[in-house]
Design an enzyme around this catalytic site. Structure first.
Site, PDB file in Angstrom:
ATOM      1  CG  HIS A  54      82.281 133.110  97.590  1.00  0.00           C
ATOM      2  ND1 HIS A  54      83.131 132.743  98.600  1.00  0.00           N
ATOM      3  CD2 HIS A  54      81.792 134.328  97.945  1.00  0.00           C
ATOM      4  CE1 HIS A  54      83.144 133.665  99.538  1.00  0.00           C
ATOM      5  NE2 HIS A  54      82.349 134.657  99.161  1.00  0.00           N
ATOM      6  CB  CYS A  66      85.737 127.402  96.934  1.00  0.00           C
ATOM      7  SG  CYS A  66      85.659 128.434  98.402  1.00  0.00           S
TER       8      CYS A  66
END
Length: 156
Positions: free
Chosen positions: A107, A148
């Site tokens: 992430h 992300c």
């Protein structure tokens, strides 16, 4: 995207690199290693990254697992940290003629990438990459980051 799916992608990438003849000694794998034998895994000891796909977990080395999957060790590996090596951990030992491929999946957000229990900030990563360049640790470097805000998509 779930953490388990991300880890399965790491295992799949390992299988691809290995199948293309890259020697085991030249591959360093970070993975938390909490999927294969997790009580909710319907196929204990097996991890697939596509429905009905092959087991991508088998043979994946346990170079850095659990709490060892952290920003300090990741940066240390990139910079060839002598203390890690003295503790029998793999580190990057490449030179000016080597091609280095880094595949990072986890992430992230603006100026930060995630690890299971901590974060690595952009400036810290830049320090490591500059060190690698200044110390002639590669002829070519490809850093594939799948997080992300890494340019792969608008959000996770």
């Amino acid at each position: 995207m779930s953490q388990h799916h991300l880890t399965a992608d790491v295992y799949h990438a390992y299988q691809i690199v290995k199948s293309h003849g890259i020697p085991e000694k030249n591959i360093i794998v970070f993975h938390y290693d909490d999927i294969a034998h997790n009580k909710v895994n319907p196929t204990p000891g097996i991890v697939v990254n596509t429905l009905g796909g092959p087991d991508v977990y088998q043979g994946v080395p346990k170079d850095y697992t659990g709490i060892d999957v952290n920003p300090e060790n990741f940066v240390g590996v990139l910079m060839g940290d002598k203390t890690l090596k003295e503790n029998n951990k793999k580190v990057l030992e490449s030179g000016p003629n080597d091609h280095v491929y880094i595949y990072f999946v986890d992430h992230g957000d603006e100026d930060v990438i995630g690890f299971p229990t901590d974060y690595l900030y952009g400036e810290e990563l830049n320090v490591a990459l500059k060190y690698m360049h200044q110390n002639n640790m590669f002829a070519k470097l490809v850093f594939n980051m799948e997080t992300c805000h890494s340019g792969m998509g608008p959000s996770c």
